[in-house]
Design a protein around this motif. Structure first.
Motif, short mmCIF file in Angstrom:
data_model
loop_
_atom_site.label_atom_id
_atom_site.label_comp_id
_atom_site.label_asym_id
_atom_site.label_seq_id
_atom_site.Cartn_x
_atom_site.Cartn_y
_atom_site.Cartn_z
N ASP A 1 0.82 -1.20 0.00
CA ASP A 1 0.00 0.00 0.00
C ASP A 1 0.86 1.26 0.00
O ASP A 1 0.66 2.16 -0.82
CB ASP A 1 -0.86 -0.02 1.27
CG ASP A 1 -2.25 0.48 0.98
OD1 ASP A 1 -2.83 -0.04 0.01
OD2 ASP A 1 -2.71 1.38 1.70
N LEU B 1 2.70 1.63 -3.26
CA LEU B 1 1.83 2.11 -4.34
C LEU B 1 1.57 3.60 -4.19
O LEU B 1 1.60 4.35 -5.16
CB LEU B 1 0.52 1.33 -4.34
CG LEU B 1 0.62 -0.14 -4.77
CD1 LEU B 1 -0.75 -0.80 -4.75
CD2 LEU B 1 1.25 -0.27 -6.14
N ARG C 1 2.99 6.61 -16.95
CA ARG C 1 1.88 6.06 -17.71
C ARG C 1 1.49 7.03 -18.82
O ARG C 1 1.35 6.65 -19.98
CB ARG C 1 0.72 5.86 -16.75
CG ARG C 1 -0.60 5.55 -17.42
CD ARG C 1 -1.69 5.56 -16.38
NE ARG C 1 -2.97 5.18 -16.96
CZ ARG C 1 -4.06 5.12 -16.25
NH1 ARG C 1 -4.06 5.38 -14.95
NH2 ARG C 1 -5.19 4.79 -16.84
N GLY D 1 -3.07 0.87 -14.09
CA GLY D 1 -4.38 0.70 -14.67
C GLY D 1 -4.37 -0.33 -15.78
O GLY D 1 -3.32 -0.87 -16.13
N ILE E 1 -1.43 -7.97 -10.38
CA ILE E 1 -2.34 -7.11 -9.62
C ILE E 1 -1.68 -5.77 -9.24
O ILE E 1 -2.22 -4.71 -9.58
CB ILE E 1 -2.86 -7.86 -8.37
CG1 ILE E 1 -3.65 -9.09 -8.81
CG2 ILE E 1 -3.69 -6.96 -7.50
CD1 ILE E 1 -4.89 -8.80 -9.62
N ILE F 1 -1.45 -3.50 -12.19
CA ILE F 1 -2.71 -2.85 -12.59
C ILE F 1 -3.00 -1.70 -11.63
O ILE F 1 -3.42 -0.61 -12.05
CB ILE F 1 -3.88 -3.84 -12.57
CG1 ILE F 1 -3.65 -4.95 -13.58
CG2 ILE F 1 -5.19 -3.12 -12.87
CD1 ILE F 1 -4.68 -6.03 -13.53
N MET F 2 -2.75 -1.95 -10.34
CA MET F 2 -3.06 -0.89 -9.38
C MET F 2 -2.19 0.33 -9.63
O MET F 2 -2.61 1.46 -9.38
CB MET F 2 -2.87 -1.41 -7.96
CG MET F 2 -3.89 -2.52 -7.66
SD MET F 2 -3.71 -3.22 -6.02
CE MET F 2 -4.62 -2.07 -5.06
#
Lengths: 344, 653, 314
Positions: free
Chosen positions: B386, B389, B400, B518, B511, B514-515
């Protein structure tokens, strides 16, 4: 020499490597003929015969075809043409089963880099040929233990090959090759991979064993001194052909080709030539005093020759007959011929 | 003129000219795109060959008319019997022999003893520790479910590999038949053969076992072949002279003498089996893999991280153990040693096992640790992820935006814009450059079916993603490798990181990625790059380390400074190894790009998922072959190039 | 006459008896496939434990949720408890056409699958759940790859939701991006939650997400029969898919067609099984929120809800 008293012999043996159709092979076939078809002859038209109990040393430089020849004699590779006879049977005509049976009873072989199985102990390596022929466990262990102590490795039975020195490994190789009590013993450059001191020691060991076991032996080497030291007869090979096959003395004293002569030029003849070789018929000359043994090398009797006042020294052969040796001729061999400059 | 003078043979000069001509033609086709006829842009509809329909027909024939299914099903029942036995022993599934489950303390003690026998105290501690970790983390049941399959699949794979490897060694025809099959088996995405396996084998542990076997057998076959070929001829001759029959020669001379290679093969089998743990759970392999997917589906990153750690630990443990076994040389015992002296490990094991059973009789904790009693790292891990991220989120957002707007979308459009004819000519040109006409034809033979399969655009997207990923992997992996290779200790540490990253189940990356980024190509490429960097890093380190020391010394004596040493001596000599690394990197990328369909892509992988859901065997296999051919094409080009380099370096030395 | 009747009766009872003997369930284990989402795993365990209470053997096997239909068709898996109309309808229909699989029962639960947003999105776009309001704040859903249009994150393409058609039909300012798996959807929502980023994704009910992230479905023009085929149906006269998805998709139970013969008692039970939305959500919650193991969750659910299932097993 006939086949009846020979244990192993080959006749017009050829081994030709190369693609496709083999050319016709006879004594007139030349290297050029073969090269035209992209072929290379490793063994060319070799005929040899080895008597029971005799030791033939095949000598040649690397690439001379000696290893190929011995592999043809053991049929580890199939000859291209010609025949190998073992005790009167054509080796090339044998079935696989017959061949295996022959090897299990009659043949033993020692290899240059020992060919020991890395995953087996010394004992298990020596017992391997016995295991192959289905001998029971207890008897093969007993036999292998006996063989190992024969080659002086008592107490090392449980060692693995990589735990042994080169000389020790080859002793295991020798013990293995003798485990089945073969009649014919092949040794393919057995001491070449060893360093000089060990090599000498192993040669002595080999002579000791040879005296004990009385085998018909084919010994391969590229070391001429070794050949002279061990051989009954020597076959000198070059480019796949046998240049000369004779006793060490004859090879030294009467080289058949310039190649052989070049080879023998550096040899200390006194260590090769035996008194018997210089012995001539008495022919009415007087025979005085003690006779020398015909089988002594000149080197062994050098002191006698040097100090003996007689011009002609009597030599007694094994059968009791006596001949005379010219002392000057013997001294020439021992000391080298008188050269004019030094004489002056 | 100088080029001709420099090149070793006129043939190679011709080869270069032909290749240049082909590449020029490709460039012309690309620049003249707008005036090209439609047929040169994309293969016309009429030319598209209905491969899928053919495969489906063949499949239906094999299933319904040939009765192949009875055979495969009979075989799978046999496998299932073995699986039932191990399942009973390891986790107490209600099957014969109904003895299990073996308490975890006993298994941990067994592993530790084995570790000690193979590799001394450190391996013993690692082996015991791994199983204690599994037990106290409450993963015992899952891990044993996984192991119960591997314990059956890996030996079967080894046996099959030995048999096929021997066959290939004995008959050159068999080798010629096996080689392409092995190449395809190793490069075909697993999703492509999932439906056929479900039909011919069924589902459940047995299907998992068989997929594992299919995937793990190729290296075993290859190494058996290699080992048998490498047995010194004198050893074989000594066997023959000992009067060994062919069978005796095989079983008692050749195979034992090839032991080291064969054991490396076993090691590979084990590693591949563990790599399949997650994927095989799609068709019923129980245990860690299945649990992992389930937890990821519920976004439980911490818990799935625990499982991932277990898989890595098991992989490293089994790797170390099998390598120790491969390198272990037999040692003799002193004559007259007592039974105790000769078998210390056996006795220690018996004692520990007895204690283990006694403990488990005393308290059930020592039989199996319940989930409720288990420890867990999930909380801290989740918190850590967490924080990570949140911290990198701004950077990730910028990255991105930048990558999508300025790199990925333009590149992707460019790949799709290229006329198919230009790509095909380009591929042929590259092939011609590295290996002359033969290689050009090989390359075309791989590329043309993709064009004719009708999946050109999808394939180009896959190629685009692999290209971007491998480029990024090179940019990251090469410098890291250079840094790591500077010191041996650092290199060893880096290789351990590589091992870990490589065995860590790839699904877990999906996972967090993606977090961070995206659902888009950045996420896909980020996940792929993690995987694709590993081989580059590894082979850079290996390549630099394997430069012969006398060359380094010669360069030092010539007065080379560190910079010159790297650029003039080490790197050129390491090029062949680096190319092999790049090749591996491409293979890994392809594998991961297909898995990344779970993030969301528009490439072959997405279509493969679609084929899976409609149980369309033909379409699935066609797509699978398309992926495999992309991989094999790259493989052919890079390995031929690497071989050429080795030869030219060899000639120069 | 009477005698004849009695004979007939005896014969009939014999036949019945024989029939009864045959109707004894096989002792082979019933194979229940489990997938990678919790409600399905718990439900499988619930039904499995029901069978076990009837004295039957049960085994669980993990499979892919798409490949499973092929396995059920061949009898390798005996049944499938969650056939979602949206996600697996296509696979299920394909398998039914090939034969070997039967539609056993339909759960009481209705499934709804459509565009959905988590509650924080409403702050950025207060007009929700109306679709027109959503369209008006499309720019708030923009991402680098969609330019200035909003992004709608759809489910995997193989779920065959006609989101693109819907965008076209209603002239929405959105681009459809397809996620590759349900997990990818959850990951996006979880990431958006950290920064309270507005997001609109494909979602369905019942599932565990409802318990974790409260949210609502977007209200499109209501589904009418034929909206997907006839352009005339729905608000836009010349387009199909100018409407929301049906708000009552099915959730079915499928089984191998040999099950009725091999395990008649179990089959009879299975025909009666029917769960409601709250029951399914409860099962998922026990695992996803309370952190129980599936088999324990199933045992707990069975203990708490005896009234529901006791009648199913007679």
């Amino acid at each position: 020499m006939t086949d009846t008293d020979s244990v192993i012999s080959c006749h017009n043996l050829w081994k030709v490597f190369g693609p496709g159709q083999m050319p016709e092979l006879n004594e007139r076939t030349t290297t050029q003929d073969l090269q035209a078809g992209g072929h290379i002859a490793a063994v060319r038209n070799v005929s040899l015969s080895i008597k029971r109990g005799e030791m033939l040393v095949v000598m040649g430089l690397s690439g001379s075809g000696k290893s190929t020849l011995v592999r043809c004699l053991a049929r580890l590779i199939d000859a291209t043409s010609g025949a190998v006879m073992v005790e009167g049977r054509d080796l090339g005509a044998m079935t696989e089963a017959q061949l295996i049976d022959l090897r299990r009873r009659k043949m033993g072989m020692v290899f240059q880099s020992f060919g020991l199985l890395p995953h087996r102990t010394a004992l298990e390596n020596v017992a391997f040929p016995l295991e192959m022929r289905g001998q029971d466990r207890a008897s093969r262990i007993a036999r292998a233990t006996e063989m190992l102590s024969l080659v002086g490795l008592k107490g090392r039975e449980g060692y693995f090959p990589r735990e042994l020195s080169g000389g020790q490994q080859q002793r295991v190789g020798i013990a293995r090759s003798l485990a089945v009590e073969p009649d014919i013993w092949f040794l393919d450059e057995p001491f070449s991979a060893l360093d000089p001191l060990i090599r000498r020691e192993m040669q002595d060991e080999f002579l000791r064993l040879k005296a004990m076991v009385a085998k018909t032996i084919v010994f391969i080497t590229h070391d001429f001194d070794e050949a002279i030291r061990l051989a009954d007869r020597i076959a000198i090979m070059k480019d796949g052909m046998v240049e000369q096959c004779d006793t060490p003395e004859r090879i030294v004293m009467a080289p058949a080709t310039p190649y052989v002569a070049k080879f023998t030029s550096a040899v200390d003849r006194s260590r090769v030539v035996r008194a018997g070789a210089l012995s001539r018929p008495v022919n009415g000359r007087s025979v005085e005093g003690d006779a020398l043994a015909a089988n002594a090398t000149l080197h062994q009797i050098a002191r006698i020759i040097a100090c003996d006042p007689r011009d002609f020294i009597p030599v007694r052969a094994a059968d009791g007959s006596v001949g005379l040796m010219d002392r000057a001729e013997a001294l020439d061999i021992l000391l080298g011929p008188d050269l004019p400059e030094t004489a002056a | 003129m100088t080029a001709a003078a420099l090149s070793p043979a006129p043939a190679s000069f011709d080869r270069r000219r032909t290749a240049q001509a082909l590449l020029l033609l490709a460039a012309l086709l690309a620049t003249g795109r707008n005036i090209l006829p439609e047929a040169l842009l994309r293969p016309p509809e009429a030319l598209v060959i209905p491969f899928a329909a053919w495969i489906n027909a063949a499949f239906a024939f094999a299933r319904d008319d040939l009765g192949l299914m009875a055979l495969t099903r009979a075989f799978s029942d046999l496998v299932e019997f073995g699986l039932d036995v191990t399942a009973n022993l390891l986790y107490g599934k209600a099957r014969w022999p109904r003895l299990g489950p073996i308490p975890w303390v006993v298994i941990a003690a067994t592993a530790a003893t084995l570790g000690h026998a193979l590799g001394g105290r450190r391996l013993a501690a690692f082996a015991g520790g791994t199983f204690v970790w599994i037990a106290v983390m409450g993963q015992w049941q899952w891990a044993m479910e996984t192991l119960s399959v591997i314990v059956v699949a890996a030996p079967l794979s080894v046996l099959l590999g030995l048999a096929l490897g021997t066959l290939a060694w004995r008959f050159s025809v068999a080798e010629r038949v096996l080689n392409p099959l092995l190449n395809i088996a190793q490069s075909l995405p697993h999703f492509a053969y999932m439906i056929p396996v479900v039909v011919f084998i069924g589902i459940g542990p047995k299907a998992g076992a068989i997929v594992t076997i299919i995937f793990s057998v190729p290296p075993m076959i290859r190494l058996t072949l290699l080992g048998l070929r490498a047995v010194p001829p004198e050893i074989i001759e000594s066997g023959k002279m000992s009067g060994a029959t062919r069978w005796q020669l095989m079983t008692r001379v050749r195979l034992p003498a090839a032991r080291t290679e064969i054991l490396i093969g076993v090691n590979q089998v084990i590693m591949q089996s563990l790599a399949m743990v997650v994927l095989a759970s799609f068709i019923g392999m129980p245990g860690l893999g299945q649990k992992l997917l389930q937890l990821l589906q519920a976004l439980k990153i911490g818990l799935s991280f625990e499982i991932g750690t277990t898989i890595v630990l098991l992989a490293i443990l089994l790797d170390r153990m099998s390598k120790a076994a491969a390198h272990r040389q037999p040692v003799h015992h002193a004559a007259g040693a007592t039974f105790r002296q000769r078998h210390p490990h056996l006795l220690a094991w018996l004692a520990l096992t007895a204690i283990g059973f006694a403990l488990s009789a005393l308290h059930p904790y020592f039989t199996e640790v319940e989930r409720k009693q288990a420890l867990s790292l999930a909380g801290p891990v989740d918190a850590g992820v967490d924080v990570l991220l949140t911290v990198v989120a701004p950077l990730a957002d910028w990255l991105r935006w930048f990558l999508i707007t300025w790199v990925l979308i333009p590149l992707r459009d460019a790949f799709l814009w290229l006329p198919a004819s230009a790509v095909l000519v380009f591929v042929a040109g590259i092939g011609w450059r590295v290996g002359g006409r033969r290689s050009a034809l090989v390359c075309l033979a791989f590329a043309l079916p993709i064009a004719l399969s009708g999946w050109w655009d999808r394939a180009m997207i896959t190629v685009y993603m692999v290209t971007v990923s491998v480029t990024l992997a090179l940019l990251i992996g090469l410098p890291l490798g250079l840094i790591a290779a500077a010191r041996p200790k650092r290199a060893a540490r880096m290789l351990l990181v590589c091992d870990t990253l490589q065995t860590f189940p790839s699904f877990i990356y999906l996972i967090p990625v993606i977090m961070l980024f995206g659902v888009n190509d950045v996420a896909v490429i980020a996940a792929v790059v993690v995987f694709a960097t590993v081989p580059i890093l590894r082979y850079t380190v290996e390549g630099l380390r394997s430069v012969p020391p006398e060359l380094v010394e010669a360069a030092l004596m010539s007065g080379a400074n560190p910079r010159q040493m790297l650029w003039q001596v080490k790197l050129p000599l390491a090029v062949p190894t680096l190319l092999v690394g790049a090749n591996q990197s491409i293979m890994f990328s392809l594998f991961m790009v297909i898995i990344a369909a779970f993030i969301g892509t528009q490439d072959l992988g997405q279509e493969m998922q679609r084929a899976l859901s409609s149980a369309d065997v033909g379409k699935g296999l066609v797509l699978g072959f398309a992926v495999a051919f992309i991989g094999l094409l790259a493989d052919h080009v890079l390995l031929t190039w690497s071989r050429n380099r080795v030869e030219s370096l060899g000639a120069r030395r | 006459m009477q005698r004849q009747t009695r004979l007939l009766l005896t014969a009939a009872s014999f036949a019945l008896g024989a029939g009864m003997a045959q109707a004894e369930d096989s002792t082979d284990p019933i194979t229940i496939p489990i997938h990678n989402w919790s409600s399905q795993i718990v439900m499988s365990n619930v039904v499995g434990q029901m069978f076990e209470s009837e004295g039957l053997a049960v085994e669980y096997v993990s499979t892919d949720s798409q490949a499973v239909y092929e396995a059920v068709r061949l009898g390798d898996a005996t049944l499938e408890l969650e056939v979602w109309e949206g996600a697996f309808g296509a696979s299920f229909r394909a398998a039914v056409e090939k034969g070997g699989i039967v539609d056993v029962a339909t759960h009481n639960a209705i499934t709804r699958e459509d565009w959905w947003y988590p509650s924080w999105t409403k702050e950025a776009c207060p007009g929700l759940p109306d679709w027109k309001a959503l369209n008006d704040c499309a720019a708030k859903f923009a991402t680098p790859e969609t330019g200035d249009k909003g992004r709608f994150l759809g489910g995997p393409v193989d779920w065959l939701k006609h989101d693109q058609e819907k965008v076209d039909a209603l002239g929405m300012n959105f681009v459809v991006v397809n996620a590759g798996s349900a997990a990818a959807l959850w990951a996006e929502i979880a990431a958006a939650e950290k920064t309270k980023t507005p997001i609109v994704v494909f979602n369905w009910t019942p599932n565990f997400a409802e318990a974790v992230w409260p949210g609502e479905f977007v209200e499109f023009p209501a589904w009418e029969e034929g909206c997907d085929k006839d352009p005339a149906v729905g608000p836009v006269p010349d387009k199909t898919y100018d409407c929301g998805n049906p708000a009552n998709g099915y959730l079915k139970i499928a089984a191998w067609d040999g099950m009725a013969e091999k395990w008649p008692k179990a089959y009879a039970t299975l025909q009666k099984v029917s769960f409601t939305n709250p029951q399914i959500a409860e099962m998922a919650k026990l695992v996803d929120v309370d952190g129980m193991e599936p088999e324990d969750a199933a045992a707990k659910w069975l203990a708490d809800n005896e009234a529901v299932w006791k009648t199913w097993v007679e």
